[in-house]
Design a protein around this motif. Structure first.
Motif, PDB file in Angstrom:
ATOM      1  N   LEU A   1     -17.611 -43.001 -27.363  1.00 34.96           N
ATOM      2  CA  LEU A   1     -18.684 -43.463 -26.486  1.00 34.96           C
ATOM      3  C   LEU A   1     -19.528 -42.292 -25.994  1.00 34.96           C
ATOM      4  O   LEU A   1     -20.767 -42.362 -25.988  1.00 34.96           O
ATOM      5  N   MET A   2     -18.886 -41.205 -25.591  1.00 37.41           N
ATOM      6  CA  MET A   2     -19.611 -40.026 -25.122  1.00 37.41           C
ATOM      7  C   MET A   2     -20.542 -39.492 -26.206  1.00 37.41           C
ATOM      8  O   MET A   2     -21.707 -39.162 -25.947  1.00 37.41           O
ATOM      9  N   ALA A   3     -20.034 -39.411 -27.433  1.00 39.57           N
ATOM     10  CA  ALA A   3     -20.836 -38.874 -28.531  1.00 39.57           C
ATOM     11  C   ALA A   3     -22.020 -39.784 -28.847  1.00 39.57           C
ATOM     12  O   ALA A   3     -23.115 -39.308 -29.154  1.00 39.57           O
ATOM     13  N   HIS A   4     -21.815 -41.084 -28.787  1.00 39.10           N
ATOM     14  CA  HIS A   4     -22.901 -42.024 -29.040  1.00 39.10           C
ATOM     15  C   HIS A   4     -23.990 -41.938 -27.969  1.00 39.10           C
ATOM     16  O   HIS A   4     -25.181 -42.098 -28.266  1.00 39.10           O
ATOM     17  N   ALA A   5     -23.580 -41.723 -26.722  1.00 40.55           N
ATOM     18  CA  ALA A   5     -24.527 -41.775 -25.599  1.00 40.55           C
ATOM     19  C   ALA A   5     -25.285 -40.473 -25.399  1.00 40.55           C
ATOM     20  O   ALA A   5     -26.410 -40.482 -24.892  1.00 40.55           O
ATOM     21  N   ALA A   6     -24.707 -39.339 -25.779  1.00 41.99           N
ATOM     22  CA  ALA A   6     -25.269 -38.041 -25.428  1.00 41.99           C
ATOM     23  C   ALA A   6     -26.365 -37.595 -26.388  1.00 41.99           C
ATOM     24  O   ALA A   6     -26.397 -37.974 -27.564  1.00 41.99           O
ATOM     25  N   ARG A   7     -27.264 -36.761 -25.874  1.00 41.47           N
ATOM     26  CA  ARG A   7     -28.304 -36.167 -26.707  1.00 41.47           C
ATOM     27  C   ARG A   7     -27.717 -35.163 -27.698  1.00 41.47           C
ATOM     28  O   ARG A   7     -28.199 -35.017 -28.816  1.00 41.47           O
ATOM     29  N   GLN A   8     -26.694 -34.425 -27.260  1.00 36.19           N
ATOM     30  CA  GLN A   8     -26.003 -33.481 -28.129  1.00 36.19           C
ATOM     31  C   GLN A   8     -24.507 -33.619 -27.887  1.00 36.19           C
ATOM     32  O   GLN A   8     -24.078 -33.921 -26.769  1.00 36.19           O
ATOM     33  N   THR A   9     -23.718 -33.405 -28.928  1.00 35.42           N
ATOM     34  CA  THR A   9     -22.263 -33.433 -28.796  1.00 35.42           C
ATOM     35  C   THR A   9     -21.698 -32.139 -29.346  1.00 35.42           C
ATOM     36  O   THR A   9     -21.901 -31.812 -30.523  1.00 35.42           O
ATOM     37  N   LEU A  10     -21.014 -31.409 -28.484  1.00 31.09           N
ATOM     38  CA  LEU A  10     -20.402 -30.135 -28.850  1.00 31.09           C
ATOM     39  C   LEU A  10     -18.898 -30.292 -28.754  1.00 31.09           C
ATOM     40  O   LEU A  10     -18.368 -30.729 -27.730  1.00 31.09           O
ATOM     41  N   VAL A  11     -18.201 -29.919 -29.833  1.00 31.11           N
ATOM     42  CA  VAL A  11     -16.772 -30.197 -29.949  1.00 31.11           C
ATOM     43  C   VAL A  11     -16.024 -28.935 -30.352  1.00 31.11           C
ATOM     44  O   VAL A  11     -16.469 -28.192 -31.236  1.00 31.11           O
ATOM     45  N   THR A  12     -14.887 -28.707 -29.714  1.00 36.46           N
ATOM     46  CA  THR A  12     -13.955 -27.705 -30.213  1.00 36.46           C
ATOM     47  C   THR A  12     -12.799 -28.438 -30.870  1.00 36.46           C
ATOM     48  O   THR A  12     -12.424 -29.537 -30.464  1.00 36.46           O
ATOM     49  N   VAL A  13     -12.242 -27.837 -31.915  1.00 36.94           N
ATOM     50  CA  VAL A  13     -11.174 -28.487 -32.679  1.00 36.94           C
ATOM     51  C   VAL A  13     -10.067 -27.488 -32.980  1.00 36.94           C
ATOM     52  O   VAL A  13     -10.283 -26.273 -33.000  1.00 36.94           O
ATOM     53  N   GLU A  14      -8.891 -28.034 -33.230  1.00 38.52           N
ATOM     54  CA  GLU A  14      -7.771 -27.193 -33.618  1.00 38.52           C
ATOM     55  C   GLU A  14      -7.967 -26.601 -35.015  1.00 38.52           C
ATOM     56  O   GLU A  14      -7.601 -25.465 -35.276  1.00 38.52           O
TER      57      GLU A  14
END
Length: 297
Positions: free
Chosen positions: A207-220
């Motif tokens: 939901l956050m990714a769909h709603a936001a203008r940009q999505t920044l993610v850290t991953v293992e």
């Protein structure tokens, strides 16, 4: 540093047009670049402690002395929010709760709120989700009923009572404005080389990714397999068209932990809760655990 906004392939398409409206490719970044891509004053959606908290990126934001950030807890805030508040990074918080859970109240949040240095916008879990769902759908608001009769309406003038336009009798609803974050920031177990991010059952991250203008993610880790190719994995995967940038951060959710990967560091969390009760203790915590820049891999 500001990354290009992600757009949907259909946006702005005109019949017969030869313009390429496909979204930009997800960028592979460093942790510091993730922090640099979040401008001061940004509205940032963050998950609760039991989801995927990008703690390595939060520490980088504190090190770069981010200012006037506006946090939206989806639906609550905990350790990451408390740390940023204590480091003077945060102007306001909208959340259903601010708590360190079993470790007690969020001490830096409480101190900043009592002193008037922080604006708190009270909300509820359904209200937070409804606001994000409105942004996800590209509409200005969504209605809810459950807020009617509660004291919270007196503190949220931006929430409006309205009549149900489809009812022949009096039927009140509360119209909740869309919440459109500038950035969604979270941590996940893995991404693939196409920018697809696997989140498992944590649907609030989708939901956050769909709603936001940009999505920044850290991953293992970043894996070679296509996470959208297997229908079992694909069901818990955010497609890369919603992801602006990814940084690899092993143990990037420490100390709150990442479900399915590693547990919370209970000893460290207890130490933080104790140290953060005083300004001197919090300053000591910053110097010990946040301000030192991690050695390059």
């Amino acid at each position: 540093m500001r990354l290009p906004e992600t757009t949907t392939p259909a946006e702005g398409v005109v019949a017969g047009s030869t313009v390429d409206y496909s979204p930009p490719m997800t960028q592979t970044l460093t942790i510091e670049q993730i922090a640099d891509a979040i401008p001061d004053g940004s509205l940032i959606a963050i998950p609760p402690d039991y989801s995927g908290c990008a703690m390595a990126a939060v520490r980088a934001l504190i090190r770069r002395q981010a200012r006037d950030l506006r946090l939206v807890g989806v639906p609550s805030g905990g350790f990451q929010a408390d740390m940023m508040i204590g480091a003077d990074c945060v102007q306001s918080v909208e959340a259903a709760a601010m708590t360190l859970g079993e470790y007690g109240a969020a001490p830096q949040f409480v101190a900043a709120f009592k002193s008037g240095e922080l604006v708190m916008r009270d909300a509820t879990c359904p209200a937070i989700h409804a606001g994000l769902q409105a942004a996800e759908k590209g509409i200005p608001f969504l209605p809810l009923r459950g807020l009617i009769g509660s004291d919270i309406l007196a503190h949220r003038p931006d929430w409006k009572l309205m009549d149900n336009p489809f009812s022949e009798t009096e039927d009140k609803l509360v119209a909740l404005p869309a919440i459109r974050p500038d950035v969604a920031l979270f941590h996940a177990a893995k991404a693939d080389r196409n920018g697809n991010v696997w989140i498992g059952v944590r649907r609030e991250l989708m939901l956050m990714a769909h709603a936001a203008r940009q999505t920044l993610v850290t991953v293992e880790e970043i894996v070679d397999e296509d996470l959208l190719a297997d229908p079992v994995i694909a069901a818990g995967t955010i497609p890369g068209l919603y992801i602006t940038g990814i940084a690899v951060a092993q143990n990037g959710a420490w100390p709150v932990g990442l479900p399915g990967c590693y547990p919370p560091d209970h000893s460290h969390l207890a130490d933080y809760a104790a140290m953060a009760r005083t300004e001197d203790g919090f300053a000591d915590y910053l110097q010990r655990h946040i301000m030192p820049v991690p050695a390059a891999a």
